[in-house]
Design a protein around this motif. Structure first.
Motif, PDB file in Angstrom:
ATOM      1  N   ALA A 145      -9.438  -6.762   8.795  1.00  0.00           N
ATOM      2  CA  ALA A 145      -9.120  -7.230   7.437  1.00  0.00           C
ATOM      3  C   ALA A 145      -8.131  -6.313   6.750  1.00  0.00           C
ATOM      4  O   ALA A 145      -7.233  -6.775   6.021  1.00  0.00           O
ATOM      5  N   VAL A 146      -8.250  -5.020   6.970  1.00  0.00           N
ATOM      6  CA  VAL A 146      -7.333  -4.061   6.340  1.00  0.00           C
ATOM      7  C   VAL A 146      -5.917  -4.261   6.859  1.00  0.00           C
ATOM      8  O   VAL A 146      -4.947  -4.198   6.086  1.00  0.00           O
ATOM      9  N   ILE A 147      -5.773  -4.521   8.152  1.00  0.00           N
ATOM     10  CA  ILE A 147      -4.435  -4.742   8.721  1.00  0.00           C
ATOM     11  C   ILE A 147      -3.780  -5.952   8.075  1.00  0.00           C
ATOM     12  O   ILE A 147      -2.617  -5.911   7.664  1.00  0.00           O
ATOM     13  N   GLY A 148      -4.515  -7.056   7.979  1.00  0.00           N
ATOM     14  CA  GLY A 148      -3.948  -8.243   7.347  1.00  0.00           C
ATOM     15  C   GLY A 148      -3.640  -8.036   5.886  1.00  0.00           C
ATOM     16  O   GLY A 148      -2.609  -8.506   5.374  1.00  0.00           O
ATOM     17  N   LEU A 149      -4.512  -7.321   5.187  1.00  0.00           N
ATOM     18  CA  LEU A 149      -4.322  -7.096   3.749  1.00  0.00           C
ATOM     19  C   LEU A 149      -3.112  -6.220   3.479  1.00  0.00           C
ATOM     20  O   LEU A 149      -2.265  -6.553   2.637  1.00  0.00           O
ATOM     21  N   LEU A 150      -3.004  -5.098   4.185  1.00  0.00           N
ATOM     22  CA  LEU A 150      -1.907  -4.169   3.930  1.00  0.00           C
ATOM     23  C   LEU A 150      -0.572  -4.729   4.404  1.00  0.00           C
ATOM     24  O   LEU A 150       0.466  -4.447   3.813  1.00  0.00           O
ATOM     25  N   GLY A 155       4.785  -4.641   0.294  1.00  0.00           N
ATOM     26  CA  GLY A 155       5.867  -4.545  -0.676  1.00  0.00           C
ATOM     27  C   GLY A 155       5.414  -4.300  -2.093  1.00  0.00           C
ATOM     28  O   GLY A 155       6.198  -3.838  -2.921  1.00  0.00           O
ATOM     29  N   ARG A 156       4.169  -4.602  -2.414  1.00  0.00           N
ATOM     30  CA  ARG A 156       3.654  -4.416  -3.774  1.00  0.00           C
ATOM     31  C   ARG A 156       2.246  -3.841  -3.712  1.00  0.00           C
ATOM     32  O   ARG A 156       1.278  -4.459  -4.098  1.00  0.00           O
ATOM     33  N   MET A 157       2.172  -2.626  -3.242  1.00  0.00           N
ATOM     34  CA  MET A 157       0.905  -1.933  -3.116  1.00  0.00           C
ATOM     35  C   MET A 157       0.415  -1.502  -4.491  1.00  0.00           C
ATOM     36  O   MET A 157       1.191  -1.142  -5.368  1.00  0.00           O
ATOM     37  N   GLY A 158      -0.898  -1.548  -4.685  1.00  0.00           N
ATOM     38  CA  GLY A 158      -1.493  -1.137  -5.942  1.00  0.00           C
ATOM     39  C   GLY A 158      -2.881  -0.573  -5.719  1.00  0.00           C
ATOM     40  O   GLY A 158      -3.333  -0.401  -4.582  1.00  0.00           O
ATOM     41  N   ALA A 159      -3.576  -0.305  -6.826  1.00  0.00           N
ATOM     42  CA  ALA A 159      -4.917   0.276  -6.727  1.00  0.00           C
ATOM     43  C   ALA A 159      -5.895  -0.707  -6.089  1.00  0.00           C
ATOM     44  O   ALA A 159      -6.792  -0.298  -5.339  1.00  0.00           O
ATOM     45  N   GLY A 160      -5.751  -1.997  -6.380  1.00  0.00           N
ATOM     46  CA  GLY A 160      -6.669  -2.985  -5.835  1.00  0.00           C
ATOM     47  C   GLY A 160      -6.692  -3.030  -4.318  1.00  0.00           C
ATOM     48  O   GLY A 160      -7.767  -2.876  -3.703  1.00  0.00           O
ATOM     49  N   PRO A 161      -5.555  -3.242  -3.647  1.00  0.00           N
ATOM     50  CA  PRO A 161      -5.563  -3.260  -2.179  1.00  0.00           C
ATOM     51  C   PRO A 161      -6.021  -1.954  -1.553  1.00  0.00           C
ATOM     52  O   PRO A 161      -6.679  -1.966  -0.509  1.00  0.00           O
ATOM     53  N   ILE A 162      -5.694  -0.826  -2.186  1.00  0.00           N
ATOM     54  CA  ILE A 162      -6.104   0.465  -1.620  1.00  0.00           C
ATOM     55  C   ILE A 162      -7.621   0.625  -1.676  1.00  0.00           C
ATOM     56  O   ILE A 162      -8.265   1.006  -0.690  1.00  0.00           O
ATOM     57  N   LEU A 163      -8.213   0.346  -2.833  1.00  0.00           N
ATOM     58  CA  LEU A 163      -9.673   0.444  -2.956  1.00  0.00           C
ATOM     59  C   LEU A 163     -10.371  -0.541  -2.032  1.00  0.00           C
ATOM     60  O   LEU A 163     -11.407  -0.220  -1.426  1.00  0.00           O
ATOM     61  N   LEU A 164      -9.817  -1.738  -1.925  1.00  0.00           N
ATOM     62  CA  LEU A 164     -10.410  -2.752  -1.058  1.00  0.00           C
ATOM     63  C   LEU A 164     -10.349  -2.322   0.409  1.00  0.00           C
ATOM     64  O   LEU A 164     -11.317  -2.490   1.162  1.00  0.00           O
ATOM     65  N   VAL A 202      -7.172  -9.577  -7.877  1.00  0.00           N
ATOM     66  CA  VAL A 202      -7.091 -10.902  -8.492  1.00  0.00           C
ATOM     67  C   VAL A 202      -6.310 -10.840  -9.796  1.00  0.00           C
ATOM     68  O   VAL A 202      -5.452 -11.692 -10.072  1.00  0.00           O
ATOM     69  N   LEU A 203      -6.580  -9.822 -10.607  1.00  0.00           N
ATOM     70  CA  LEU A 203      -5.862  -9.688 -11.877  1.00  0.00           C
ATOM     71  C   LEU A 203      -4.376  -9.428 -11.645  1.00  0.00           C
ATOM     72  O   LEU A 203      -3.520  -9.937 -12.371  1.00  0.00           O
ATOM     73  N   GLY A 204      -4.060  -8.619 -10.619  1.00  0.00           N
ATOM     74  CA  GLY A 204      -2.658  -8.367 -10.306  1.00  0.00           C
ATOM     75  C   GLY A 204      -1.936  -9.624  -9.854  1.00  0.00           C
ATOM     76  O   GLY A 204      -0.805  -9.892 -10.267  1.00  0.00           O
ATOM     77  N   ASP A 205      -2.597 -10.421  -9.007  1.00  0.00           N
ATOM     78  CA  ASP A 205      -1.997 -11.688  -8.575  1.00  0.00           C
ATOM     79  C   ASP A 205      -1.801 -12.641  -9.748  1.00  0.00           C
ATOM     80  O   ASP A 205      -0.798 -13.358  -9.821  1.00  0.00           O
ATOM     81  N   SER A 206      -2.750 -12.651 -10.663  1.00  0.00           N
ATOM     82  CA  SER A 206      -2.633 -13.525 -11.831  1.00  0.00           C
ATOM     83  C   SER A 206      -1.453 -13.105 -12.702  1.00  0.00           C
ATOM     84  O   SER A 206      -0.707 -13.949 -13.208  1.00  0.00           O
ATOM     85  N   ARG A 207      -1.264 -11.793 -12.859  1.00  0.00           N
ATOM     86  CA  ARG A 207      -0.132 -11.315 -13.666  1.00  0.00           C
ATOM     87  C   ARG A 207       1.196 -11.688 -13.012  1.00  0.00           C
ATOM     88  O   ARG A 207       2.135 -12.123 -13.693  1.00  0.00           O
ATOM     89  N   VAL A 208       1.286 -11.535 -11.694  1.00  0.00           N
ATOM     90  CA  VAL A 208       2.515 -11.905 -10.987  1.00  0.00           C
ATOM     91  C   VAL A 208       2.778 -13.396 -11.109  1.00  0.00           C
ATOM     92  O   VAL A 208       3.921 -13.839 -11.301  1.00  0.00           O
ATOM     93  N   ARG A 209       1.718 -14.190 -11.022  1.00  0.00           N
ATOM     94  CA  ARG A 209       1.874 -15.648 -11.140  1.00  0.00           C
ATOM     95  C   ARG A 209       2.371 -16.041 -12.536  1.00  0.00           C
ATOM     96  O   ARG A 209       3.219 -16.919 -12.679  1.00  0.00           O
TER      97      ARG A 209
END
Length: 239
Positions: A145-150, A155-164, A202-209
């Motif tokens: 899961a980490v490989i697919g997520l990262l 290109g847009r790494m943040g606190a959410g993906p790192i903690l996850l 989720v909040l980051g994706d919502s802001r980008v959207r």
């Protein structure tokens, strides 16, 4: 017979906490996940919430095993609950990035690890190799899961993906003697950060959207204005 004595048992049962702090936190994270789903309509949040419910059940069974010697069947259920919880977390992470191929591979690995988790307490309770294999299989599920997520979020790494990602790799990690000195509060704090990682994502994706919709709206308005001014410019040029 004293009526107060008759009510003593139910009152005492209510006074004794049924759930420990980690189990309560897991259920709270499940409720928050369902609230986020209601707000953002992201289906992978349902999988995420179900993962926390399964994880809460695992923590409850594991805590009971400390005070009550579990049978082989109960140990099998407890081990299976953890593998299923981690599989649900990993599936939610992969669904959030639409990694269907990695999701298929992860589900295949998860099915094998579930089978090993069920068979070990029933038929090989003293096999240290099988225990290590189940633990390693769980970490492979998280790493997939980490490989697919990262890869998707590179290109847009943040606190959410790192903690996850860190949470998927270290969830309920028991590697003696390295983790023997970690208190319960340490595991609780790590689980809260893990759950927060998905909500930040989720909040980051919502802001980008929202930003993308704003840009599209500006482009639509600009194109509409240009089309409206086109006939006026043509008439001015002809005159």
């Amino acid at each position: 017979m004293n009526p107060a004595w008759l009510s003593g048992y139910p009152v005492g049962a209510l006074a004794v906490p049924w759930l420990a702090s980690r189990e309560t936190t897991a259920l709270i994270l499940a409720v928050v996940s369902f609230l986020f789903f209601r707000a953002f309509r992201e289906r992978y949040l349902l999988t995420w919430g179900m993962g926390w419910i399964t994880y809460a059940a695992f923590l409850y069974m594991e805590r009971r095993a400390v005070t009550h010697a579990p049978s082989a069947a109960v140990s099998a259920v407890t081990s299976t609950e953890f593998v299923l919880a981690l599989g649900l977390f990993a599936a939610a992470a992969l669904l959030s990035v639409h990694a269907k191929q990695l999701l298929t591979a992860m589900l295949m690995v998860c099915s094998v690890v579930v089978a090993c988790a069920v068979l070990r307490p029933l038929y090989l309770p003293d096999s240290y190799g099988m225990k290590v294999a189940v633990e390693a299989g769980c970490r492979v599920i998280g790493a997939t899961a980490v490989i697919g997520l990262l890869r998707y979020r590179l290109g847009r790494m943040g606190a959410g993906p790192i903690l996850l990602s860190l949470g998927l790799l270290t969830l309920n990690l028991h590697w003696p003697p390295y983790t023997n000195y970690i208190p319960t509060e340490g595991f609780l704090f790590a689980e809260v950060l893990f759950g927060t990682g998905m909500f930040l994502l989720v909040l980051g994706d919502s802001r980008v959207r929202v930003e993308r919709l704003s840009v599209l709206n500006e482009l639509t308005v600009t194109i509409s204005r240009a089309q409206n001014h086109g006939p006026m410019m043509q008439s001015a040029l002809e005159s």
